[in-house]
Design a protein around this motif. Structure first.
Motif, PDB file in Angstrom:
ATOM      1  N   ILE A 132     -16.733 -29.925  -8.303  1.00 52.63           N
ATOM      2  CA  ILE A 132     -16.152 -29.290  -9.487  1.00 52.63           C
ATOM      3  C   ILE A 132     -15.379 -30.363 -10.247  1.00 52.63           C
ATOM      4  O   ILE A 132     -14.443 -30.954  -9.717  1.00 52.63           O
ATOM      5  N   PHE A 133     -15.773 -30.620 -11.485  1.00 51.77           N
ATOM      6  CA  PHE A 133     -15.057 -31.616 -12.282  1.00 51.77           C
ATOM      7  C   PHE A 133     -14.246 -30.980 -13.402  1.00 51.77           C
ATOM      8  O   PHE A 133     -13.535 -31.670 -14.128  1.00 51.77           O
ATOM      9  N   GLY A 134     -14.317 -29.665 -13.508  1.00 50.31           N
ATOM     10  CA  GLY A 134     -13.503 -28.981 -14.501  1.00 50.31           C
ATOM     11  C   GLY A 134     -13.667 -27.485 -14.405  1.00 50.31           C
ATOM     12  O   GLY A 134     -14.669 -26.988 -13.879  1.00 50.31           O
ATOM     13  N   TYR A 135     -12.653 -26.786 -14.869  1.00 49.09           N
ATOM     14  CA  TYR A 135     -12.714 -25.327 -14.901  1.00 49.09           C
ATOM     15  C   TYR A 135     -11.950 -24.809 -16.103  1.00 49.09           C
ATOM     16  O   TYR A 135     -11.085 -25.476 -16.666  1.00 49.09           O
ATOM     17  N   ILE A 136     -12.300 -23.588 -16.482  1.00 48.77           N
ATOM     18  CA  ILE A 136     -11.542 -22.837 -17.482  1.00 48.77           C
ATOM     19  C   ILE A 136     -11.316 -21.452 -16.885  1.00 48.77           C
ATOM     20  O   ILE A 136     -12.273 -20.768 -16.534  1.00 48.77           O
ATOM     21  N   GLU A 137     -10.060 -21.070 -16.736  1.00 52.96           N
ATOM     22  CA  GLU A 137      -9.730 -19.732 -16.247  1.00 52.96           C
ATOM     23  C   GLU A 137      -9.339 -18.883 -17.447  1.00 52.96           C
ATOM     24  O   GLU A 137      -8.616 -19.348 -18.329  1.00 52.96           O
ATOM     25  N   ILE A 138      -9.811 -17.637 -17.475  1.00 50.87           N
ATOM     26  CA  ILE A 138      -9.722 -16.820 -18.676  1.00 50.87           C
ATOM     27  C   ILE A 138      -9.078 -15.469 -18.392  1.00 50.87           C
ATOM     28  O   ILE A 138      -9.416 -14.792 -17.421  1.00 50.87           O
ATOM     29  N   CYS A 139      -8.183 -15.072 -19.300  1.00 49.73           N
ATOM     30  CA  CYS A 139      -7.686 -13.702 -19.338  1.00 49.73           C
ATOM     31  C   CYS A 139      -8.109 -13.130 -20.682  1.00 49.73           C
ATOM     32  O   CYS A 139      -7.518 -13.451 -21.719  1.00 49.73           O
ATOM     33  N   GLU A 141      -7.866 -10.114 -21.648  1.00 49.91           N
ATOM     34  CA  GLU A 141      -6.927  -9.096 -22.118  1.00 49.91           C
ATOM     35  C   GLU A 141      -5.820  -9.677 -22.993  1.00 49.91           C
ATOM     36  O   GLU A 141      -5.461  -9.092 -24.011  1.00 49.91           O
ATOM     37  N   CYS A 142      -5.250 -10.785 -22.576  1.00 46.24           N
ATOM     38  CA  CYS A 142      -4.119 -11.333 -23.338  1.00 46.24           C
ATOM     39  C   CYS A 142      -4.506 -12.533 -24.188  1.00 46.24           C
ATOM     40  O   CYS A 142      -3.666 -13.101 -24.866  1.00 46.24           O
ATOM     41  N   ASN A 143      -5.769 -12.935 -24.116  1.00 36.44           N
ATOM     42  CA  ASN A 143      -6.265 -14.013 -24.961  1.00 36.44           C
ATOM     43  C   ASN A 143      -5.640 -15.360 -24.590  1.00 36.44           C
ATOM     44  O   ASN A 143      -5.267 -16.144 -25.443  1.00 36.44           O
ATOM     45  N   ARG A 144      -5.514 -15.598 -23.270  1.00 40.66           N
ATOM     46  CA  ARG A 144      -4.965 -16.863 -22.789  1.00 40.66           C
ATOM     47  C   ARG A 144      -5.921 -17.515 -21.810  1.00 40.66           C
ATOM     48  O   ARG A 144      -6.692 -16.836 -21.125  1.00 40.66           O
ATOM     49  N   VAL A 145      -5.835 -18.826 -21.740  1.00 33.07           N
ATOM     50  CA  VAL A 145      -6.664 -19.600 -20.817  1.00 33.07           C
ATOM     51  C   VAL A 145      -5.823 -20.685 -20.167  1.00 33.07           C
ATOM     52  O   VAL A 145      -4.809 -21.109 -20.698  1.00 33.07           O
ATOM     53  N   GLU A 146      -6.286 -21.137 -19.023  1.00 38.03           N
ATOM     54  CA  GLU A 146      -5.781 -22.334 -18.355  1.00 38.03           C
ATOM     55  C   GLU A 146      -7.011 -23.161 -18.020  1.00 38.03           C
ATOM     56  O   GLU A 146      -8.056 -22.611 -17.672  1.00 38.03           O
ATOM     57  N   SER A 147      -6.884 -24.476 -18.118  1.00 37.71           N
ATOM     58  CA  SER A 147      -8.052 -25.304 -17.835  1.00 37.71           C
ATOM     59  C   SER A 147      -7.628 -26.680 -17.359  1.00 37.71           C
ATOM     60  O   SER A 147      -6.464 -27.066 -17.487  1.00 37.71           O
ATOM     61  N   ASN A 150      -9.715 -32.117 -19.033  1.00 36.09           N
ATOM     62  CA  ASN A 150     -10.964 -32.551 -19.676  1.00 36.09           C
ATOM     63  C   ASN A 150     -11.667 -31.434 -20.433  1.00 36.09           C
ATOM     64  O   ASN A 150     -12.569 -31.695 -21.224  1.00 36.09           O
ATOM     65  N   LEU A 151     -11.262 -30.173 -20.217  1.00 38.05           N
ATOM     66  CA  LEU A 151     -11.891 -29.050 -20.912  1.00 38.05           C
ATOM     67  C   LEU A 151     -10.941 -28.317 -21.860  1.00 38.05           C
ATOM     68  O   LEU A 151     -11.303 -27.297 -22.431  1.00 38.05           O
ATOM     69  N   LYS A 152      -9.748 -28.855 -22.056  1.00 36.96           N
ATOM     70  CA  LYS A 152      -8.778 -28.209 -22.959  1.00 36.96           C
ATOM     71  C   LYS A 152      -9.351 -27.987 -24.355  1.00 36.96           C
ATOM     72  O   LYS A 152      -9.102 -26.965 -24.979  1.00 36.96           O
ATOM     73  N   PHE A 153     -10.151 -28.938 -24.837  1.00 36.94           N
ATOM     74  CA  PHE A 153     -10.655 -28.854 -26.212  1.00 36.94           C
ATOM     75  C   PHE A 153     -11.617 -27.688 -26.428  1.00 36.94           C
ATOM     76  O   PHE A 153     -11.829 -27.279 -27.561  1.00 36.94           O
ATOM     77  N   ILE A 154     -12.188 -27.126 -25.362  1.00 42.99           N
ATOM     78  CA  ILE A 154     -13.065 -25.955 -25.515  1.00 42.99           C
ATOM     79  C   ILE A 154     -12.506 -24.712 -24.832  1.00 42.99           C
ATOM     80  O   ILE A 154     -13.126 -23.656 -24.870  1.00 42.99           O
TER      81      ILE A 154
END
Length: 175
Positions: A132-139, A141-147, A150-154
């Motif tokens: 795993i070289f990157g991840y994006i975690e998504i909510c 419901e509240c329109n928030r992400v953590e990543s 290297n993937l912040k831009f998307i």
């Protein structure tokens, strides 16, 4: 120096307006081109993409989620989510990866965020070594992400992927 005639003045205003529109078009397209290039680079490194759906992390047992605000279920490239939390898990085929890539390139972001953070989905990117070289975690419901950095831009573009997740076969979205 003479005074400009009204026809000349109108012509200059039209030229200025057209120049401004052309300039904005060039600037916006160059941003899209840069975004596309950055996404292309990420997808060139990607061998596999996995999407996870799981129970709201703030409802996990405290021993299974010691720091709610930090994604801590990936250790040494091993996903450590207990079966009781994992609701859906799919690996995208090459066609689906391409659809996701295009969707991230052409995304429309939302500008609102709620105070909660109840993540239930992650997109995991794997390299040729199956690491795993990157991840994006998504909510959603509240329109928030953590990543990963290297993937912040998307990462914000991931927020517009709920319908695509459903098309890919993810069936879990709320408790």
């Amino acid at each position: 120096m003479g005074v400009l005639s009204s026809k000349t003045w109108i012509l200059l205003k039209k030229i200025f307006c057209l120049s401004t529109i052309f300039f904005l078009f060039i600037v916006m397209n160059s941003c899209n081109f840069q975004r596309k290039s950055e996404i292309d680079l990420i997808f060139e490194q990607t061998k596999k993409i996995e999407i996870l759906a799981y129970s709201n992390r703030n409802e996990w047992d405290s021993l299974d989620n010691t720091d709610f605000y930090k994604l801590n279920y990936i250790n040494n490239n091993i996903i450590e989510i207990k079966e009781k939390y994992l609701k859906s898990r799919i690996v995208l085929n090459p066609s689906q990866q391409n659809i996701l890539k295009n969707s991230l390139i052409n995304c429309k972001t939302k500008n609102w965020v709620a105070a909660c953070y109840d993540p239930r989905h992650s997109i995991l990117f794997y390299n040729e070594k199956d690491e795993i070289f990157g991840y994006i975690e998504i909510c959603f419901e509240c329109n928030r992400v953590e990543s990963t950095s290297n993937l912040k831009f998307i990462s914000e573009c991931a927020l517009s992927q709920e319908e695509l997740f459903k098309e890919f076969g993810i069936t879990y979205f709320n408790d």
